[in-house]
Design an enzyme around this catalytic site. Structure first.
Site, short mmCIF file in Angstrom:
data_model
loop_
_atom_site.label_atom_id
_atom_site.label_comp_id
_atom_site.label_asym_id
_atom_site.label_seq_id
_atom_site.Cartn_x
_atom_site.Cartn_y
_atom_site.Cartn_z
N ALA A 91 1.67 3.60 7.52
CA ALA A 91 1.91 5.01 7.78
C ALA A 91 0.65 5.71 8.26
CB ALA A 91 2.45 5.68 6.53
N ASN B 137 0.83 -1.20 0.00
CA ASN B 137 0.00 0.00 0.00
C ASN B 137 0.86 1.25 0.00
OD1 ASN B 137 -1.89 1.96 0.34
ND2 ASN B 137 -2.75 1.19 2.24
N ASP B 138 1.48 1.56 1.13
CA ASP B 138 2.22 2.81 1.25
C ASP B 138 3.30 2.98 0.18
OD1 ASP B 138 0.74 3.54 3.45
OD2 ASP B 138 2.13 2.61 4.88
N VAL B 139 3.93 1.87 -0.22
CA VAL B 139 5.05 1.97 -1.17
C VAL B 139 4.58 2.32 -2.58
CG1 VAL B 139 6.53 0.43 0.13
CG2 VAL B 139 5.09 -0.49 -1.68
#
Lengths: 469, 92
Positions: free
Chosen positions: A435, A395-397
Site C-alpha cells: 500500500a 506488513n499492511d495486514v
C-alpha cells in the site's frame, strides 16, 4: 424414453453432483468426497454427450480429450503451490477461449444445435445468447492472460494507467454493443468477428491498469466471468446443466471478489478503475527514516528467549514468507515450540496470499495441521492474551494505520497483533508494504524487528531451538 | 421465447443456489473452491463435443474439436490440482 429425455435426466444428475462438489468444501473432511462427486458429474456429462445422435467423430474427439487431458494433468501435477494463482488464471483463460470457439461453431453450424428458425435464419434470441457467451468469453480469455502475465512477473505488476483510459474502455464497450445490434439484424459473420476482436481488446484494457495488490480480486472476478461465459453458452445450446454450472461458478467468483474487496476495504469499482499498489516495496528512504526513528532491532537469541518464555504464540504468515520458501522451517519451529508445551496458532488474513485461501494451501503444503490455522475473525480476540505475535513476511495486514481516518488504508480490517505482549517482525527491510505506507508498529517499544531473509530467520530459529537442549 | 424463459428460470434459481452454497464454503478452502470451479467450468466440453461431432470437417467442427482440447485441460487440470491441494489438509 428417447435420447433427449435420458440425456436431460443425466445432465440433471451431473448438475446436482456439481453442486455437491462445492457443498463438500464446507469442511476439509468432506472436501475430498466433494471433489469425487465433481469428477463423477463430469464423467456422466461427457459420456452422455458422446451418445448424442449428432456425434460421430469419436476418434478425433477422443484424441482432443487425450491431448488436452495430458496437458492439464502434467501441469496440475507439476505446479508449485506458490504458483497456484497463475494456474487458475490460465484455466480461466482457456474456458474463455473455449466459449468463444463454441459460440462461433454454433454460428457456423446452427442446425447441429437446433437453433435454426423455419425460414433458414438463426433465431434472434439465439444470436443474442451467442453474443453473450462469445463476448464474455473473449474478455475472460485476454483478461486472464494479462492477469497470468502479471502474476508470473512477465509484465510488471505496477498498474499501467494512461489518460483517457476509462473513456477508451467505455468507447470499446459501446462499440461492442453497437456491433452486437448490427450482427443480430444482419447475421454478418464479419461483424461477429469484429465484435469478438473488440471484446478481446477490452479484456486487455480492463485488466492492465489493475495493480499487484488487487490481484486476488481480479483472479476472483475472472473466475466469475468464466462462469457467466459458460452460462451464456448453456443458453445458446439450451443445455440446463451448462446454465446451472455457469451460474454457480459465476456467483462463486462474485462472492470471492466481494470477500476480497471487503478484506481490503476497497469498493469493487475502485478496484476496477483503480491502479492501486505498485508491487514495489523497496523504498530507499524508508529504511533510513526507520533507523532515525529508532526501531528496536533484535537478534535471534533475544527472540528465541522471548519465545521460550511464552505460553501462547500466534504466527502471522504473509506472502513474503511463501516467497522466501520459509513455510517448512516455520512449521518446524512451531513444532519445536509445541514440544516445549507452548501453544502455537497461525492467524491468516483473507488477503495474505495471492488469491483467496492461498495461504491456507501453502501452510497445508508445509504440513501445518489445519486445526492450528485460524481466520482473522476467529483469532483477532486472542491476540490480547498472546505473549508473542510473530509476523513473518506480512506488513499492511497488521498495520494499525488502518484505524486512522487519515490513512490510505483506513477501514481495512487488520490482524490486531499490536495487542500481543510482544510483536516480533521478521522482514527483509524496514521498507513499506504494497500500500506504500509506513507501519507504526515497527517503532513501538514492545516490537522487535528481525531483519533478514524470512527463510534464514526461520532456519536460525530452528537451529537455536534445537541447540538449546 | 418460452425456451428462453425456461432457461432464464433455471439460471436465476442456480445463481441463488450458488450464492448459498458458496457462502458455506470455509475460507480456508477458497483456493480449492476456485480450482474446482475451474474444473467444472470445463463442462463447456459438452457444447464442444456437439460442435466437433459431425464426421466431416468444416469451420464449425474444427473449432469444436479445438474447444474440446481446451476444455479438457480445465477438466483434468482443475480436478487433479484440487485433489492435490485437498490431500494436504490434515489434522494434528
Amino acid at each position: 424414453m428417447n435420447y433427449e429425455s435420458i440425456a436431460a435426466l443425466a445432465y440433471l444428475v451431473a448438475a446436482v453432483l456439481f453442486i455437491l462438489a462445492l457443498r463438500g468444501l464446507s469442511s476439509p473432511e468432506t472436501a475430498r468426497r466433494g471433489n469425487l462427486f465433481g469428477i463423477l458429474g463430469m464423467a456422466i456429462a461427457i459420456v452422455v454427450t458422446m451418445f448424442n445422435p449428432g456425434v460421430h467423430n469419436f476418434v478425433m474427439i477422443g484424441l482432443a480429450i487425450l491431448v488436452g487431458g495430458a496437458v492439464g494433468t502434467v501441469v496440475a501435477l507439476r505446479i508449485k503451490m506458490t504458483d497456484l494463482p497463475q494456474l487458475v488464471a490460465m484455466l480461466h483463460s482457456l474456458v474463455g477461449l473455449a466459449a468463444v470457439l463454441v459460440a462461433k461453431s454454433a454460428f457456423y453450424a446452427p442446425a447441429e444445435y437446433g437453433i435454426l428458425a423455419p425460414d433458414g435464419d438463426i433465431f434472434a434470441s439465439s444470436l443474442i445468447e451467442m453474443l453473450l457467451g462469445d463476448g464474455i468469453g473473449a474478455i475472460t480469455f485476454t483478461g486472464s492472460i494479462v492477469a497470468f502475465a502479471k502474476l508470473q512477473g512477465l509484465v510488471g505488476s505496477a498498474p499501467v494507467s494512461f489518460k483517457g483510459q476509462h473513456a477508451l474502455n467505455a468507447l470499446i464497450g459501446a462499440g461492442i454493443l453497437a456491433l452486437g445490434v448490427v450482427f443480430v439484424i444482419t447475421q454478418n459473420p464479419i461483424i461477429f468477428w469484429m465484435m469478438t476482436v473488440l471484446a478481446l481488446v477490452l479484456g486487455v484494457t480492463l485488466i492492465i491498469p489493475i495493480g499487484g495488490a488487487d490481484m486476488p480480486v481480479i483472479v476472483s472476478m475472472l473466475n466469475s466471468y468464466s462462469g457467466w461465459a459458460a452460462a451464456g453458452i448453456g443458453f445458446t445450446l439450451h443445455n440446463n446443466m451448462l446454465i446451472i454450472a455457469g451460474a454457480i461458478i459465476g456467483s462463486s467468483g462474485a462472492i470471492l471478489s466481494y470477500i476480497m474487496c471487503r478484506a481490503m476495504n476497497r469498493s469493487f469499482l475502485s478496484v476496477l478503475f483503480g491502479g492501486f499498489g505498485s508491487g514495489d516495496n523497496a523504498a530507499p528512504s524508508a529504511a533510513a527514516q526507520a533507523a532515525q526513528r529508532g526501531a528496536n532491532i533484535g537478534s535471534i537469541e533475544d527472540a528465541v528467549f522471548l519465545m521460550k518464555q511464552a505460553e501462547k504464540i500466534i504466527i502471522v504468515p504473509g506472502y513474503g514468507m511463501a516467497v522466501a520458501q520459509a513455510q517448512h522451517a516455520v512449521r518446524e519451529m512451531a513444532e519445536l515450540l509445541g514440544k516445549e508445551g507452548i501453544t502455537v496458532k497461525y492467524a491468516i488474513h483473507p488477503v495474505a496470499g495471492r488469491m483467496p485461501g492461498h495461504m491456507n494451501v501453502l501452510l497445508a503444503d508445509a504440513n501445518v495441521p489445519y486445526d492450528q490455522v485460524f481466520e482473522m475473525d476467529e483469532i483477532n480476540s486472542e491476540f490480547s492474551d498472546a505473549d508473542v505475535a510473530f509476523v513473518m513476511g506480512a506488513n499492511d495486514v497488521t498495520n494499525p494505520a488502518a484505524k486512522d481516518p487519515g490513512s490510505p488504508i483506513y477501514g481495512m480490517p487488520i490482524l490486531e497483533v499490536e495487542r500481543a505482549r510482544t510483536v516480533l517482525f521478521s522482514k527483509r527491510s524496514l521498507g513499506i508494504g504494497y500500500a506504500g505506507i509506513d507501519n507504526e508498529l515497527f517503532y513501538k517499544p514492545n516490537t522487535m524487528m528481525l531483519l533478514g531473509d524470512a527463510r534464514d530467520t526461520a532456519d536460525n530459529f530452528v537451529r537455536a531451538l534445537k541447540g538449546g537442549h | 421465447m418460452s425456451v428462453f424463459i425456461t432457461a432464464l428460470t433455471v439460471f436465476v434459481l442456480a445463481v441463488f443456489v450458488g450464492y448459498h452454497v458458496v457462502w458455506k464454503v470455509t475460507p480456508a478452502l477458497h483456493t480449492p473452491l476456485m480450482s474446482v470451479t475451474n474444473a467444472i467450468s470445463g463442462v463447456i466440453i459438452v457444447g464442444a463435443i456437439i460442435a466437433g461431432g459431425p464426421g466431416e470437417y468444416n469451420t464449425a467442427s474444427i473449432l469444436g474439436l479445438a474447444a474440446v482440447a481446451l476444455a479438457s485441460v480445465n477438466v483434468f487440470g482443475g480436478f487433479i490440482v484440487t485433489a492435490r491441494m485437498l490431500s494436504k489438509f490434515k489434522k494434528r
